[in-house]
Design a protein around this motif. Structure first.
Motif, PDB file in Angstrom:
ATOM      1  N   ALA A 139       0.829  -1.201   0.000  1.00 23.65           N
ATOM      2  CA  ALA A 139       0.000   0.000   0.000  1.00 23.65           C
ATOM      3  C   ALA A 139       0.868   1.258   0.000  1.00 23.65           C
ATOM      4  O   ALA A 139       0.590   2.214  -0.724  1.00 23.65           O
ATOM      5  N   ALA A 140       1.925   1.256   0.797  1.00 24.04           N
ATOM      6  CA  ALA A 140       2.825   2.408   0.849  1.00 24.04           C
ATOM      7  C   ALA A 140       3.496   2.641  -0.502  1.00 24.04           C
ATOM      8  O   ALA A 140       3.680   3.783  -0.923  1.00 24.04           O
ATOM      9  N   LYS A 141       3.819   1.574  -1.188  1.00 28.45           N
ATOM     10  CA  LYS A 141       4.441   1.679  -2.510  1.00 28.45           C
ATOM     11  C   LYS A 141       3.563   2.473  -3.469  1.00 28.45           C
ATOM     12  O   LYS A 141       4.051   3.245  -4.282  1.00 28.45           O
ATOM     13  N   TYR A 142       2.243   2.298  -3.340  1.00 27.95           N
ATOM     14  CA  TYR A 142       1.300   2.978  -4.229  1.00 27.95           C
ATOM     15  C   TYR A 142       0.663   4.196  -3.574  1.00 27.95           C
ATOM     16  O   TYR A 142      -0.325   4.723  -4.048  1.00 27.95           O
ATOM     17  N   LYS A 143       1.247   4.640  -2.446  1.00 29.24           N
ATOM     18  CA  LYS A 143       0.793   5.837  -1.731  1.00 29.24           C
ATOM     19  C   LYS A 143      -0.670   5.748  -1.286  1.00 29.24           C
ATOM     20  O   LYS A 143      -1.424   6.712  -1.329  1.00 29.24           O
ATOM     21  N   THR A 144      -1.059   4.549  -0.850  1.00 27.52           N
ATOM     22  CA  THR A 144      -2.394   4.306  -0.310  1.00 27.52           C
ATOM     23  C   THR A 144      -2.328   4.436   1.201  1.00 27.52           C
ATOM     24  O   THR A 144      -1.423   3.889   1.837  1.00 27.52           O
ATOM     25  N   CYS A 145      -3.249   5.162   1.798  1.00 22.71           N
ATOM     26  CA  CYS A 145      -3.279   5.327   3.255  1.00 22.71           C
ATOM     27  C   CYS A 145      -3.494   3.988   3.943  1.00 22.71           C
ATOM     28  O   CYS A 145      -4.244   3.143   3.457  1.00 22.71           O
ATOM     29  N   VAL A 146      -2.836   3.819   5.093  1.00 21.05           N
ATOM     30  CA  VAL A 146      -2.947   2.586   5.866  1.00 21.05           C
ATOM     31  C   VAL A 146      -3.422   2.927   7.267  1.00 21.05           C
ATOM     32  O   VAL A 146      -2.938   3.865   7.889  1.00 21.05           O
ATOM     33  N   PHE A 147      -4.372   2.159   7.768  1.00 23.15           N
ATOM     34  CA  PHE A 147      -4.781   2.249   9.163  1.00 23.15           C
ATOM     35  C   PHE A 147      -4.570   0.862   9.746  1.00 23.15           C
ATOM     36  O   PHE A 147      -5.136  -0.115   9.262  1.00 23.15           O
ATOM     37  N   ALA A 148      -3.709   0.759  10.750  1.00 25.11           N
ATOM     38  CA  ALA A 148      -3.335  -0.552  11.282  1.00 25.11           C
ATOM     39  C   ALA A 148      -3.363  -0.556  12.803  1.00 25.11           C
ATOM     40  O   ALA A 148      -3.317   0.488  13.441  1.00 25.11           O
ATOM     41  N   SER A 149      -3.415  -1.758  13.357  1.00 23.11           N
ATOM     42  CA  SER A 149      -3.359  -1.907  14.808  1.00 23.11           C
ATOM     43  C   SER A 149      -1.964  -1.530  15.295  1.00 23.11           C
ATOM     44  O   SER A 149      -0.996  -1.545  14.543  1.00 23.11           O
ATOM     45  N   ASN A 150      -1.860  -1.176  16.563  1.00 25.12           N
ATOM     46  CA  ASN A 150      -0.578  -0.713  17.107  1.00 25.12           C
ATOM     47  C   ASN A 150       0.082  -1.766  18.005  1.00 25.12           C
ATOM     48  O   ASN A 150       0.591  -1.463  19.058  1.00 25.12           O
ATOM     49  N   ASN A 151       0.074  -2.992  17.541  1.00 24.41           N
ATOM     50  CA  ASN A 151       0.753  -4.052  18.278  1.00 24.41           C
ATOM     51  C   ASN A 151       1.753  -4.745  17.355  1.00 24.41           C
ATOM     52  O   ASN A 151       1.798  -4.489  16.169  1.00 24.41           O
ATOM     53  N   THR A 152       2.568  -5.584  17.879  1.00 24.04           N
ATOM     54  CA  THR A 152       3.625  -6.302  17.173  1.00 24.04           C
ATOM     55  C   THR A 152       4.527  -5.320  16.421  1.00 24.04           C
ATOM     56  O   THR A 152       4.599  -4.154  16.758  1.00 24.04           O
ATOM     57  N   SER A 153       5.198  -5.777  15.405  1.00 23.63           N
ATOM     58  CA  SER A 153       6.150  -4.924  14.695  1.00 23.63           C
ATOM     59  C   SER A 153       5.467  -3.889  13.801  1.00 23.63           C
ATOM     60  O   SER A 153       6.116  -2.954  13.334  1.00 23.63           O
ATOM     61  N   ILE A 154       4.185  -4.035  13.585  1.00 19.25           N
ATOM     62  CA  ILE A 154       3.450  -3.081  12.760  1.00 19.25           C
ATOM     63  C   ILE A 154       3.555  -1.676  13.339  1.00 19.25           C
ATOM     64  O   ILE A 154       3.710  -0.694  12.614  1.00 19.25           O
ATOM     65  N   SER A 155       3.520  -1.570  14.652  1.00 23.21           N
ATOM     66  CA  SER A 155       3.548  -0.258  15.298  1.00 23.21           C
ATOM     67  C   SER A 155       4.845   0.508  15.026  1.00 23.21           C
ATOM     68  O   SER A 155       4.866   1.733  15.091  1.00 23.21           O
ATOM     69  N   GLU A 156       5.923  -0.191  14.708  1.00 22.24           N
ATOM     70  CA  GLU A 156       7.183   0.488  14.419  1.00 22.24           C
ATOM     71  C   GLU A 156       7.085   1.362  13.172  1.00 22.24           C
ATOM     72  O   GLU A 156       7.761   2.380  13.062  1.00 22.24           O
ATOM     73  N   LEU A 157       6.248   0.973  12.233  1.00 21.19           N
ATOM     74  CA  LEU A 157       6.043   1.782  11.035  1.00 21.19           C
ATOM     75  C   LEU A 157       5.321   3.087  11.355  1.00 21.19           C
ATOM     76  O   LEU A 157       5.409   4.052  10.620  1.00 21.19           O
ATOM     77  N   PHE A 158       4.597   3.089  12.455  1.00 26.54           N
ATOM     78  CA  PHE A 158       3.807   4.251  12.860  1.00 26.54           C
ATOM     79  C   PHE A 158       4.448   4.990  14.027  1.00 26.54           C
ATOM     80  O   PHE A 158       3.807   5.788  14.692  1.00 26.54           O
ATOM     81  N   ASN A 159       5.704   4.717  14.321  1.00 26.83           N
ATOM     82  CA  ASN A 159       6.378   5.314  15.482  1.00 26.83           C
ATOM     83  C   ASN A 159       5.602   5.072  16.770  1.00 26.83           C
ATOM     84  O   ASN A 159       5.465   5.954  17.601  1.00 26.83           O
ATOM     85  N   TYR A 160       5.055   3.873  16.894  1.00 29.02           N
ATOM     86  CA  TYR A 160       4.324   3.413  18.090  1.00 29.02           C
ATOM     87  C   TYR A 160       3.062   4.227  18.361  1.00 29.02           C
ATOM     88  O   TYR A 160       2.599   4.318  19.476  1.00 29.02           O
ATOM     89  N   ARG A 161       2.486   4.818  17.331  1.00 26.49           N
ATOM     90  CA  ARG A 161       1.222   5.525  17.464  1.00 26.49           C
ATOM     91  C   ARG A 161       0.187   4.813  16.609  1.00 26.49           C
ATOM     92  O   ARG A 161       0.500   4.272  15.571  1.00 26.49           O
ATOM     93  N   SER A 162      -1.030   4.841  17.022  1.00 26.86           N
ATOM     94  CA  SER A 162      -2.118   4.285  16.241  1.00 26.86           C
ATOM     95  C   SER A 162      -2.733   5.409  15.419  1.00 26.86           C
ATOM     96  O   SER A 162      -3.442   6.255  15.943  1.00 26.86           O
ATOM     97  N   GLU A 163      -2.395   5.456  14.169  1.00 25.33           N
ATOM     98  CA  GLU A 163      -2.921   6.516  13.301  1.00 25.33           C
ATOM     99  C   GLU A 163      -2.766   6.131  11.842  1.00 25.33           C
ATOM    100  O   GLU A 163      -2.188   5.094  11.518  1.00 25.33           O
TER     101      GLU A 163
END
Length: 64
Positions: free
Chosen positions: A37-61
Protein backbone atom coordinates in the motif's frame (compact mmCIF):
# COMPACT_ATOMS: atom_id res chain seq x y z
CA UNK A 1 -12.11 -10.34 1.51
CA UNK A 2 -10.07 -13.14 -0.03
CA UNK A 3 -9.48 -12.49 -3.71
CA UNK A 4 -7.02 -15.34 -4.16
CA UNK A 5 -4.00 -14.71 -6.37
CA UNK A 6 -3.94 -11.28 -8.04
CA UNK A 7 -1.57 -10.40 -10.89
CA UNK A 8 0.81 -7.47 -10.28
CA UNK A 9 -0.96 -5.22 -12.80
CA UNK A 10 -4.32 -5.82 -11.12
CA UNK A 11 -2.80 -5.39 -7.65
CA UNK A 12 -1.45 -1.98 -8.63
CA UNK A 13 -4.90 -0.92 -9.87
CA UNK A 14 -6.52 -2.11 -6.66
CA UNK A 15 -4.13 -0.19 -4.40
CA UNK A 16 -4.14 2.97 -6.53
CA UNK A 17 -7.95 3.09 -6.56
CA UNK A 18 -8.43 2.15 -2.90
CA UNK A 19 -9.61 4.67 -0.31
CA UNK A 20 -7.15 3.04 2.08
CA UNK A 21 -6.00 -0.22 3.64
CA UNK A 22 -7.34 -1.45 6.98
CA UNK A 23 -4.84 -3.85 8.55
CA UNK A 24 -5.90 -4.94 12.02
CA UNK A 25 -4.13 -7.90 13.55
CA UNK A 26 -3.67 -9.27 17.04
CA UNK A 27 -0.82 -11.58 16.16
CA UNK A 28 0.63 -10.77 12.75
CA UNK A 29 4.37 -10.18 13.01
CA UNK A 30 4.46 -8.06 9.90
CA UNK A 31 2.25 -7.59 6.89
CA UNK A 32 3.36 -7.17 3.30
CA UNK A 33 0.08 -5.44 2.39
CA UNK A 34 1.28 -2.43 4.42
CA UNK A 35 4.42 -2.14 2.30
CA UNK A 36 2.48 -2.71 -0.91
CA UNK A 37 0.00 0.00 0.00
CA UNK A 38 2.82 2.41 0.85
CA UNK A 39 4.44 1.68 -2.51
CA UNK A 40 1.30 2.98 -4.23
CA UNK A 41 0.79 5.84 -1.73
CA UNK A 42 -2.39 4.31 -0.31
CA UNK A 43 -3.28 5.33 3.26
CA UNK A 44 -2.95 2.59 5.87
CA UNK A 45 -4.78 2.25 9.16
CA UNK A 46 -3.34 -0.55 11.28
CA UNK A 47 -3.36 -1.91 14.81
CA UNK A 48 -0.58 -0.71 17.11
CA UNK A 49 0.75 -4.05 18.28
CA UNK A 50 3.63 -6.30 17.17
CA UNK A 51 6.15 -4.92 14.69
CA UNK A 52 3.45 -3.08 12.76
CA UNK A 53 3.55 -0.26 15.30
CA UNK A 54 7.18 0.49 14.42
CA UNK A 55 6.04 1.78 11.04
CA UNK A 56 3.81 4.25 12.86
CA UNK A 57 6.38 5.31 15.48
CA UNK A 58 4.32 3.41 18.09
CA UNK A 59 1.22 5.52 17.46
CA UNK A 60 -2.12 4.28 16.24
CA UNK A 61 -2.92 6.52 13.30
CA UNK A 62 -3.06 6.73 9.57
CA UNK A 63 0.13 6.16 7.66
CA UNK A 64 -0.31 8.23 4.50
Amino acid sequence: MDMGYVEDIELEKLYKNAEGLLFFSLGEGFGYPILEAAKYKTCVFASNNTSISELFNYRSELLC
